[in-house]
Design a protein around this motif. Structure first.
Motif, PDB file in Angstrom:
ATOM      1  N   ASN A 118      49.157  50.892  43.052  1.00 33.99           N
ATOM      2  CA  ASN A 118      48.764  50.742  42.134  1.00 33.99           C
ATOM      3  C   ASN A 118      48.923  50.727  40.250  1.00 33.99           C
ATOM      4  O   ASN A 118      48.398  50.149  39.601  1.00 33.99           O
ATOM      5  N   ILE A 119      50.398  51.010  40.320  1.00 36.39           N
ATOM      6  CA  ILE A 119      51.579  49.520  39.738  1.00 36.39           C
ATOM      7  C   ILE A 119      50.468  47.789  39.825  1.00 36.39           C
ATOM      8  O   ILE A 119      50.539  47.731  38.511  1.00 36.39           O
ATOM      9  N   MET A 120      49.722  47.143  40.959  1.00 32.40           N
ATOM     10  CA  MET A 120      50.121  46.247  40.542  1.00 32.40           C
ATOM     11  C   MET A 120      48.308  46.347  39.976  1.00 32.40           C
ATOM     12  O   MET A 120      47.903  45.607  39.693  1.00 32.40           O
ATOM     13  N   GLU A 121      47.639  47.176  39.826  1.00 37.59           N
ATOM     14  CA  GLU A 121      46.286  47.559  40.234  1.00 37.59           C
ATOM     15  C   GLU A 121      45.878  47.538  38.466  1.00 37.59           C
ATOM     16  O   GLU A 121      45.990  46.333  37.755  1.00 37.59           O
ATOM     17  N   GLY A 122      46.780  47.509  37.906  1.00 36.52           N
ATOM     18  CA  GLY A 122      47.040  47.747  36.326  1.00 36.52           C
ATOM     19  C   GLY A 122      47.872  46.224  35.598  1.00 36.52           C
ATOM     20  O   GLY A 122      47.844  45.682  34.658  1.00 36.52           O
ATOM     21  N   LEU A 123      47.893  45.383  36.278  1.00 39.54           N
ATOM     22  CA  LEU A 123      49.049  44.195  36.006  1.00 39.54           C
ATOM     23  C   LEU A 123      48.166  43.330  36.782  1.00 39.54           C
ATOM     24  O   LEU A 123      48.561  42.001  36.373  1.00 39.54           O
ATOM     25  N   MET A 124      47.180  43.272  37.404  1.00 40.76           N
ATOM     26  CA  MET A 124      46.426  41.737  37.436  1.00 40.76           C
ATOM     27  C   MET A 124      45.600  41.553  36.341  1.00 40.76           C
ATOM     28  O   MET A 124      44.548  42.827  35.118  1.00 40.76           O
ATOM     29  N   PRO A 125      44.767  40.274  36.129  1.00 40.30           N
ATOM     30  CA  PRO A 125      44.504  40.029  34.877  1.00 40.30           C
ATOM     31  C   PRO A 125      43.156  40.242  34.945  1.00 40.30           C
ATOM     32  O   PRO A 125      42.087  40.886  36.285  1.00 40.30           O
ATOM     33  N   SER A 126      42.126  41.183  34.442  1.00 37.43           N
ATOM     34  CA  SER A 126      40.568  41.948  33.964  1.00 37.43           C
ATOM     35  C   SER A 126      40.230  40.783  34.288  1.00 37.43           C
ATOM     36  O   SER A 126      40.365  39.070  33.782  1.00 37.43           O
ATOM     37  N   LYS A 127      38.990  40.647  34.946  1.00 34.52           N
ATOM     38  CA  LYS A 127      37.833  39.786  35.009  1.00 34.52           C
ATOM     39  C   LYS A 127      36.449  40.738  34.150  1.00 34.52           C
ATOM     40  O   LYS A 127      36.221  41.666  34.995  1.00 34.52           O
ATOM     41  N   SER A 128      36.237  39.625  33.587  1.00 31.27           N
ATOM     42  CA  SER A 128      34.878  41.142  32.992  1.00 31.27           C
ATOM     43  C   SER A 128      33.906  39.864  33.365  1.00 31.27           C
ATOM     44  O   SER A 128      33.379  38.476  34.131  1.00 31.27           O
ATOM     45  N   LYS A 129      32.591  40.599  33.399  1.00 31.03           N
ATOM     46  CA  LYS A 129      31.666  39.645  33.992  1.00 31.03           C
ATOM     47  C   LYS A 129      30.514  39.339  32.486  1.00 31.03           C
ATOM     48  O   LYS A 129      30.348  39.749  31.809  1.00 31.03           O
ATOM     49  N   GLY A 130      29.742  38.297  32.847  1.00 28.24           N
ATOM     50  CA  GLY A 130      28.987  37.629  32.426  1.00 28.24           C
ATOM     51  C   GLY A 130      27.744  38.783  31.269  1.00 28.24           C
ATOM     52  O   GLY A 130      27.422  39.019  32.697  1.00 28.24           O
ATOM     53  N   SER A 131      26.651  38.667  30.605  1.00 28.96           N
ATOM     54  CA  SER A 131      26.444  39.365  30.113  1.00 28.96           C
ATOM     55  C   SER A 131      24.839  38.893  31.018  1.00 28.96           C
ATOM     56  O   SER A 131      23.898  39.418  30.600  1.00 28.96           O
ATOM     57  N   HIS A 132      24.719  37.879  31.068  1.00 29.68           N
ATOM     58  CA  HIS A 132      23.421  37.309  31.653  1.00 29.68           C
ATOM     59  C   HIS A 132      22.442  36.840  32.780  1.00 29.68           C
ATOM     60  O   HIS A 132      23.260  37.010  33.721  1.00 29.68           O
TER      61      HIS A 132
END
Length: 155
Positions: free
Chosen positions: A141-155
């Protein structure tokens, strides 16, 4: 646990002093991760740098004055972070694989060491998930908060 084993292997035994005794507890890992949580806003979305790891090592060495094994240095903390990310990704792979369940206490919950599906999964494509056959990952759970967010493209 897998992560404590790798803290010991990567940080104490293999990198600084091959003859040092290894001893790591969950409290040290938790302290390390809590420090990273505080440093996260200035990290650029989880991209921690050496000054952050150096500060984490100072924090650990001040809090745990009587460590067994070798001293936790900045490079040791960086290597620990790499090992924890690998553990986290391994658990994510298990959670995202159809047919497997996950429990924070029991891991994948595979009780039969000869389970063919698990054997194929770990042998062929996911060998790094093997330690989680019957063990959870305490810091998911703590690692999940520390991992970089991965944004998805809008295309």
């Amino acid at each position: 646990m897998f992560s404590r084993y790798y803290w010991c292997l990567i940080c104490c035994c293999g990198w600084n002093n091959p003859e040092a005794s290894c001893s790591v507890d969950k409290a040290e890992e938790t302290t390390f991760l809590e420090f990273l949580v505080l440093a996260f806003p200035s990290s650029g979305d989880g991209g921690f740098n050496m000054p952050t790891f150096n500060q984490a090592s100072i924090n650990l060495n001040e809090k745990y004055l009587h460590q067994r094994g070798t001293e936790k240095t900045g490079i040791v903390c960086k290597n620990k972070w790499t090992a924890l990310k690998k553990s986290y990704q391994s658990v994510v792979e298990i959670k995202c694989t159809s047919g497997f369940t996950w429990s924070d206490e029991q891991g994948a919950g595979i009780m039969d060491r000869k389970d063919n599906v698990w054997a194929r999964f770990t042998k062929v494509t996911h060998p790094h998930t093997k330690p989680f056959m019957m063990k959870g990952f305490d810091h998911f759970n703590i690692m999940e908060g520390l991992m970089p967010s991965k944004s998805k493209g809008s295309h």
